[in-house]
Design a protein around this motif. Structure first.
Motif, short mmCIF file in Angstrom:
data_model
loop_
_atom_site.label_atom_id
_atom_site.label_comp_id
_atom_site.label_asym_id
_atom_site.label_seq_id
_atom_site.Cartn_x
_atom_site.Cartn_y
_atom_site.Cartn_z
N LEU A 126 5.53 -14.16 -0.71
CA LEU A 126 5.76 -13.02 -1.58
C LEU A 126 4.41 -12.52 -2.04
O LEU A 126 3.71 -13.20 -2.80
CB LEU A 126 6.64 -13.40 -2.76
N SER A 127 3.99 -11.36 -1.57
CA SER A 127 2.67 -10.84 -1.89
C SER A 127 2.79 -9.73 -2.92
O SER A 127 3.44 -8.71 -2.67
CB SER A 127 2.00 -10.31 -0.61
N LEU A 128 2.17 -9.90 -4.10
CA LEU A 128 2.31 -8.97 -5.21
C LEU A 128 0.98 -8.50 -5.79
O LEU A 128 0.98 -7.73 -6.75
CB LEU A 128 3.12 -9.63 -6.34
N ARG A 129 -0.13 -8.92 -5.23
CA ARG A 129 -1.42 -8.55 -5.81
C ARG A 129 -1.59 -7.03 -5.84
O ARG A 129 -1.01 -6.30 -5.04
CB ARG A 129 -2.56 -9.18 -5.00
N GLY A 130 -2.39 -6.57 -6.80
CA GLY A 130 -2.66 -5.14 -6.88
C GLY A 130 -1.54 -4.32 -7.48
O GLY A 130 -1.52 -3.10 -7.32
N ASN A 131 -0.60 -4.97 -8.19
CA ASN A 131 0.46 -4.26 -8.91
C ASN A 131 0.23 -4.37 -10.41
O ASN A 131 -0.35 -5.36 -10.87
CB ASN A 131 1.83 -4.85 -8.56
N PRO A 132 0.67 -3.40 -11.19
CA PRO A 132 0.51 -3.51 -12.65
C PRO A 132 1.14 -4.76 -13.24
O PRO A 132 0.70 -5.24 -14.27
CB PRO A 132 1.19 -2.24 -13.17
N LEU A 133 2.19 -5.31 -12.60
CA LEU A 133 2.86 -6.48 -13.17
C LEU A 133 1.95 -7.69 -13.22
O LEU A 133 2.19 -8.62 -13.99
CB LEU A 133 4.13 -6.81 -12.40
N ASN B 265 1.12 -1.72 -4.94
CA ASN B 265 2.12 -0.71 -5.30
C ASN B 265 2.03 -0.46 -6.80
O ASN B 265 0.98 -0.71 -7.41
CB ASN B 265 3.52 -1.16 -4.88
N LEU B 266 3.10 0.04 -7.41
CA LEU B 266 3.10 0.37 -8.84
C LEU B 266 4.16 -0.42 -9.59
O LEU B 266 4.71 0.04 -10.59
CB LEU B 266 3.35 1.88 -9.03
N LEU B 267 4.44 -1.64 -9.14
CA LEU B 267 5.49 -2.45 -9.73
C LEU B 267 5.08 -2.98 -11.10
O LEU B 267 3.98 -3.53 -11.26
CB LEU B 267 5.83 -3.62 -8.81
N THR B 268 5.97 -2.87 -12.08
CA THR B 268 5.73 -3.45 -13.39
C THR B 268 6.66 -4.63 -13.67
O THR B 268 6.45 -5.37 -14.63
CB THR B 268 5.94 -2.40 -14.50
N TYR B 269 7.69 -4.80 -12.85
CA TYR B 269 8.57 -5.95 -13.00
C TYR B 269 9.31 -6.17 -11.68
O TYR B 269 9.30 -5.32 -10.78
CB TYR B 269 9.59 -5.74 -14.13
N LEU B 270 9.94 -7.33 -11.57
CA LEU B 270 10.78 -7.66 -10.42
C LEU B 270 12.20 -7.88 -10.92
O LEU B 270 12.40 -8.39 -12.02
CB LEU B 270 10.28 -8.92 -9.73
N PRO B 271 13.21 -7.51 -10.14
CA PRO B 271 14.58 -7.79 -10.57
C PRO B 271 14.84 -9.28 -10.59
O PRO B 271 14.35 -10.03 -9.74
CB PRO B 271 15.44 -7.08 -9.51
N ASP C 251 0.83 -1.22 0.00
CA ASP C 251 0.00 0.00 0.00
C ASP C 251 0.85 1.26 0.00
O ASP C 251 0.64 2.18 0.79
CB ASP C 251 -0.95 -0.01 1.20
N ASN C 252 1.83 1.29 -0.90
CA ASN C 252 2.64 2.48 -1.11
C ASN C 252 2.60 2.84 -2.59
O ASN C 252 1.65 2.48 -3.29
CB ASN C 252 4.08 2.24 -0.62
N LYS C 253 3.61 3.54 -3.08
CA LYS C 253 3.69 3.95 -4.49
C LYS C 253 5.03 3.54 -5.09
O LYS C 253 5.60 4.25 -5.91
CB LYS C 253 3.47 5.47 -4.61
N ILE C 254 5.50 2.39 -4.69
CA ILE C 254 6.82 1.89 -5.11
C ILE C 254 6.75 1.39 -6.56
O ILE C 254 5.88 0.60 -6.91
CB ILE C 254 7.28 0.78 -4.17
N GLN C 255 7.70 1.84 -7.39
CA GLN C 255 7.69 1.49 -8.81
C GLN C 255 8.72 0.43 -9.18
O GLN C 255 8.59 -0.21 -10.22
CB GLN C 255 7.92 2.75 -9.65
N SER C 256 9.73 0.25 -8.35
CA SER C 256 10.76 -0.75 -8.67
C SER C 256 11.42 -1.24 -7.39
O SER C 256 11.37 -0.57 -6.36
CB SER C 256 11.82 -0.16 -9.62
N ILE C 257 12.02 -2.41 -7.49
CA ILE C 257 12.70 -3.04 -6.37
C ILE C 257 14.18 -3.07 -6.67
O ILE C 257 14.60 -3.60 -7.71
CB ILE C 257 12.19 -4.48 -6.14
N PRO C 258 15.04 -2.52 -5.81
CA PRO C 258 16.48 -2.59 -6.09
C PRO C 258 16.97 -4.03 -6.03
O PRO C 258 16.60 -4.78 -5.13
CB PRO C 258 17.10 -1.73 -4.97
#
Length: 313
Positions: A182-189, A164-170, A140-147
């Motif tokens: 690993l919870s990823l629901r609700g992201n553009p990816l 969040n706003l993730l479109t991919y994972l490293p 529930d943030n606005k994170i766009q990428s994961i380092p």
């Protein structure tokens, strides 16, 4: 907080002042030498003077293990908290945070970090320098990428990134060998992924470096300046085995889908040395169209055995 608190309760270990409307925590806390758990959720903390000065140097700074400040009004992680070197659990969910300070790495004993429900847009690589971190909640943030450095969190068991706003994972995330959730629901990816990514032509320096590496041109430290020696040491191999090339700064970014647990397909960032090395993404049910895709599927199978549970729904 009432004056004389330390005199009345010198052996106090747990203090819960949640939902009391507090706008500041007074200096009385500093003299509680045995306090290990402080719960101050759903108050009005966040303004100047909300936390007592000298928090990290006081007896409380050495004894405190659990601190919950969720549901307050902090716009940044209070610098005073970064001196609590014995802290094992920190909750700052539901505040007004816009970022995570790199100095978070100073909390070396941290095992649980909850920062969900804020306005955080990025994650500092320094977060990976928390060797004991088991649970990281950034939902529930606005994170766009994961380092990619987060793959160094070898103790991590649960990572919450939903909404969040993730479109991919490293790609490196598959190295989190102890990850169970690993919870990823609700992201553009989950419903959308990147297809068209630009490719910047290599510089003359990169072309020369590629030639030296691919043709095994011999050189000694005395032959080149130190900056060029360092540059040549940063060469990355193209993952396409049919290519055998290398790249430095100029590469093709591609979303690569790999299987986890035989059920989910996760988009991981994939780097290639040139557009000619890329190949179409295919589903697990289709036969591989190149050796590089086959290698990715093998790698995904290994990762699937490591991860016991992946939560996308």
């Amino acid at each position: 907080l009432p004056a004389g608190l330390s005199q009345w309760f010198p052996a106090l270990e747990v203090l819960d002042v949640s939902g009391t409307g507090l706008a500041e925590l007074g200096a009385e806390l500093l003299a509680l030498p045995r306090l290990n758990t402080l719960l101050a959720k759903n108050n009005r903390l966040g303004g100047p003077g909300s936390l007592p000065k000298g928090l990290g140097q006081a007896p409380l700074g050495r004894s405190l293990r659990v601190l919950n400040l969720s549901g307050n009004r902090f716009a940044e992680v209070p610098p005073a908290l970064l001196g609590l070197r014995g802290l094992q659990s920190l909750s700052l969910g539901g505040n007004r945070l816009h970022g995570i300070p790199p100095e978070i790495q100073e909390l070396r004993s941290l095992e649980f970090l909850y920062l969900g429900g804020n306005f955080i847009t990025s994650i500092p690589p320094e977060l990976a320098n928390l060797p004991s971190l088991n649970y990281l909640v950034l939902c529930d943030n606005k994170i766009q990428s994961i380092p990619p450095q987060l793959a160094q969190l070898h103790s991590l068991r649960s990572l919450s990134l939903h909404n969040n706003l993730l479109t991919y994972l490293p790609r490196e995330i598959i190295n989190l060998v102890h990850l169970e959730e690993l919870s990823l629901r609700g992201n553009p990816l989950v419903v959308r992924f990147v297809r068209d990514l630009t490719y910047n032509p290599p510089s003359l320096q990169e072309l020369a470096g590629r030639t030296i590496k691919t043709r095994n041109v011999p050189y000694a430290p005395s032959d080149l300046p130190e900056n060029l020696l360092r540059y040549l040491s940063l060469a990355s191999n193209c993952p396409n085995p049919k290519c055998g090339g290398v790249y430095f700064d100029s590469c093709v970014r591609q979303i690569k889908f790999v299987d986890f647990c035989g059920k989910y397909r996760l988009p991981l960032m994939h780097y290639l040395c040139s557009p000619e090395c890329s190949s179409p993404c295919s589903s697990a049910s289709q036969s591989s169209t190149s050796q590089s895709e086959s290698d990715s599927e093998d790698e995904a199978s290994v990762a699937a055995r490591r991860m016991q549970k992946v939560l996308l729904g």
